[in-house]
Design a protein around this motif. Structure first.
Motif: not given
Length: 59
Positions: A9-30
């Motif tokens: 569960x902890x790793x799943x939450x950590x994964x979601x946080x990183x995915x959200x962060x990366x998605x925001x950064x990708x959107x900014x770069x796009x």
């Protein structure tokens, strides 16, 4: 077993946080990339237009 479930569960939450962060950064770069592409197209049009104009003689 409970410890493993907790860790999963902890790793799943950590994964979601990183995915959200990366998605925001990708959107900014796009967005930045698309803006720069637009500027490059506009510059190319201006360059092409300048090359089509006859040169004015020097005064």
């Amino acid at each position: 077993m409970a410890r493993w479930v907790s860790k999963i569960c902890e790793l799943g939450e950590k994964r979601r946080r990183y995915e959200d962060l990366f998605q925001r950064q990708i959107s900014e770069v796009d967005g930045e990339f698309n803006t720069l592409q637009g500027f490059a197209r506009e510059l190319q049009v201006r360059i092409d237009h300048a090359h089509l104009k006859p040169l004015r003689p020097c005064a």
